[in-house]
Design an enzyme around this catalytic site. Structure first.
Site, short mmCIF file in Angstrom:
data_model
loop_
_atom_site.label_atom_id
_atom_site.label_comp_id
_atom_site.label_asym_id
_atom_site.label_seq_id
_atom_site.Cartn_x
_atom_site.Cartn_y
_atom_site.Cartn_z
N ASN A 6 1.06 10.52 -3.04
CA ASN A 6 -0.21 10.41 -2.35
C ASN A 6 -0.36 10.85 -1.22
O ASN A 6 0.47 9.18 -0.76
CB ASN A 6 -0.98 9.18 -3.03
CG ASN A 6 -2.45 9.10 -2.48
OD1 ASN A 6 -2.67 10.09 -1.40
ND2 ASN A 6 -3.13 7.38 -2.74
N LYS A 8 -1.37 10.49 1.34
CA LYS A 8 -3.01 9.94 2.17
C LYS A 8 -3.40 10.53 2.92
O LYS A 8 -3.45 11.37 3.31
CB LYS A 8 -3.10 8.57 2.26
CG LYS A 8 -2.52 7.17 1.22
CD LYS A 8 -2.94 6.00 1.18
CE LYS A 8 -2.61 5.50 -0.13
NZ LYS A 8 -2.18 4.05 -0.46
N HIS A 91 -9.82 6.83 -6.13
CA HIS A 91 -9.03 6.10 -5.73
C HIS A 91 -9.33 4.80 -5.13
O HIS A 91 -10.97 4.86 -4.30
CB HIS A 91 -8.13 6.49 -4.90
CG HIS A 91 -6.97 5.90 -4.16
ND1 HIS A 91 -6.94 5.16 -3.11
CD2 HIS A 91 -5.80 5.64 -4.41
CE1 HIS A 91 -5.63 4.16 -2.67
NE2 HIS A 91 -5.09 5.54 -3.29
N GLU A 163 -3.50 1.36 -11.01
CA GLU A 163 -3.59 1.01 -9.76
C GLU A 163 -4.07 -0.11 -9.36
O GLU A 163 -4.79 -0.04 -8.66
CB GLU A 163 -3.69 1.79 -8.34
CG GLU A 163 -2.29 3.55 -8.76
CD GLU A 163 -2.56 4.14 -7.02
OE1 GLU A 163 -1.40 4.47 -6.75
OE2 GLU A 163 -3.84 4.49 -6.07
N GLY A 169 0.02 -0.74 -0.77
CA GLY A 169 0.06 -0.85 0.45
C GLY A 169 0.70 -2.46 0.77
O GLY A 169 0.90 -2.50 1.70
N SER A 209 2.61 -0.08 -3.79
CA SER A 209 4.11 -0.24 -3.73
C SER A 209 4.59 0.10 -4.47
O SER A 209 6.31 -1.11 -4.27
CB SER A 209 3.84 -1.98 -3.10
OG SER A 209 2.82 -2.40 -2.56
N GLY A 230 2.18 6.43 -2.14
CA GLY A 230 2.20 6.40 -1.51
C GLY A 230 2.83 6.26 -0.36
O GLY A 230 3.79 6.95 -0.20
N GLY A 231 2.77 4.94 0.37
CA GLY A 231 3.76 5.09 1.75
C GLY A 231 4.92 5.56 1.27
O GLY A 231 6.20 6.10 2.64
P1 PGA Z 1 1.74 2.85 -1.84
O1 PGA Z 1 -0.06 3.53 -2.14
O2 PGA Z 1 2.43 3.17 -2.51
O3 PGA Z 1 1.22 3.19 -0.34
O4 PGA Z 1 1.45 1.90 -2.32
C1 PGA Z 1 0.03 3.81 -3.35
C2 PGA Z 1 -1.81 4.70 -3.92
O5 PGA Z 1 -2.42 4.14 -2.91
O6 PGA Z 1 -1.67 5.23 -4.52
#
Ligand code: PGA
Length: 248
Positions: A6, A8, A91, A163, A169, A209, A230-231
Site C-alpha cells: 500500500n 498510500k 482503510h 489491520e 505506522g 507495521s 505500507g511504509g
Molecule cells: P504500515 O501501513 O505498514 O505503514 O503500518 C499499513 C497500512 O496502512 O496498510
C-alpha cells in the site's frame, strides 16, 4: 502468499517509474502473489511497466457511484481500465480522515464487484477497543456491515485485511497469538454468515507495521494468507528483502 503493497499517498508517476524499474526485474524470483496498490495517477505507468510480469496492480479507493456528477471522484471502471485488478476499501485512514462508514464501504465493495475488481476490505480495532476487549465485536460489526448483501460466490473476489489501527505506522505489532485469534474471529464470522467452507477459504491478510525485522515472526501465524505492507514497501530494495523473508 499474497503480498500487498500500500503505497498510500506516495510516489508521483515518475517516481513510480523508478520504483517499478527496480522491482520488476526481481519479481519473477518470487512465488508469492505481488499486488501493488499505487496512487490513481500511477496506475497507467504501472500497467505499462508490469505487463507480462507476475505483478498485479490495485488502487486505494474508488467511488461508490458509477459515473457522472461527482467532481474529483474516480470510478471503478476508470480504475479497471487504468490497469488495476484490486482496490483497497475501508482503510482506517479513510474511515477516520474521510469519515467513511460501514454503509459506504459496503456500497464501494458492491461497486468493485460490479467492475470485476477484487476488494481488499480493511478492518481492525482501535487501541481503546483492544484494551476494553472489544476486538472481536468490532471485527464482527465491520465484516457484517461491510459485506451486507454480498453472495457467497462473490467472496472469492474479496480479501480481508486485518489491520489493528494502533499498529498502522506505529512500529507496534500484535503478538502472533493475537493476530491468529483475530483471524480466527474473521473466519468464524464468515463461516456463520455464509458457510463453513467460506470461512475456511476466505483470504485473510495482516497489515500494520510489517517490516523486514518482524516479518519472519509474523509469518509464524498459521491461518494467514499474506500481508499488507505500507511504509516498508516504499523503498524497493528493502521491500524485495522483506518479500524474500516471507515463507511459502
Ligand atoms: P504500515 O501501513 O505498514 O505503514 O503500518 C499499513 C497500512 O496502512 O496498510
Amino acid at each position: 502468499m499474497k503480498i500487498i503493497a500500500n503505497l498510500k499517498m506516495n510516489k508521483t508517476p515518475s517516481q513510480t517509474l523508478d520504483y517499478f524499474m527496480n522491482i520488476v526485474p526481481k519479481s519473477s524470483d518470487f512465488k508469492h502473489e505481488l499486488i501493488f496498490c499505487v496512487p490513481f495517477t500511477s496506475l497507467t505507468i504501472g500497467k505499462y511497466l508490469t505487463q507480462n510480469t507476475n505483478i498485479q496492480l490495485g488502487a486505494q479507493n474508488l467511488s461508490d457511484e458509477d459515473e457522472g456528477a461527482c467532481t474529483g471522484e474516480i470510478s471503478g471502471s476508470m480504475i479497471k481500465d487504468a490497469g488495476a485488478n484490486f482496490v483497497i476499501i475501508g482503510h482506517s485512514e479513510r474511515r477516520s480522515k474521510f469519515k467513511e462508514n460501514n454503509k459506504l464501504i459496503n456500497k464501494k465493495i458492491k461497486m468493485a464487484l460490479k467492475n470485476r475488481l477484487t476488494s481488499i476490505l480493511c478492518i481492525g480495532e482501535s487501541l481503546a477497543e483492544k484494551n476494553t476487549l472489544k476486538t472481536a465485536d468490532v471485527l464482527k460489526e465491520q465484516l457484517e456491515e461491510g459485506l451486507k448483501g454480498i453472495y457467497e460466490n462473490e467472496l472469492e473476489n474479496i480479501i480481508i485485511a486485518y489491520e489493528p489501527i494502533w499498529a498502522i505506522g506505529t512500529g507496534k505489532i500484535p503478538t502472533v497469538k493475537e493476530i491468529s485469534n483475530s483471524i480466527d474471529v474473521i473466519r468464524k464470522v464468515i463461516a456463520q454468515d455464509f458457510s463453513l467452507n467460506a470461512g475456511k477459504n476466505i483470504c485473510v491478510v495482516y497489515g500494520g507495521s510489517v517490516n523486514n525485522k518482524n516479518i519472519s515472526q509474523i509469518s509464524k501465524v498459521k491461518n494467514i494468507n499474506g500481508f499488507l505492507v505500507g511504509g516498508a514497501s516504499l523503498e524497493p530494495s528493502g521491500f524485495l528483502q522483506l518479500i524474500t523473508s516471507v515463507s511459502d
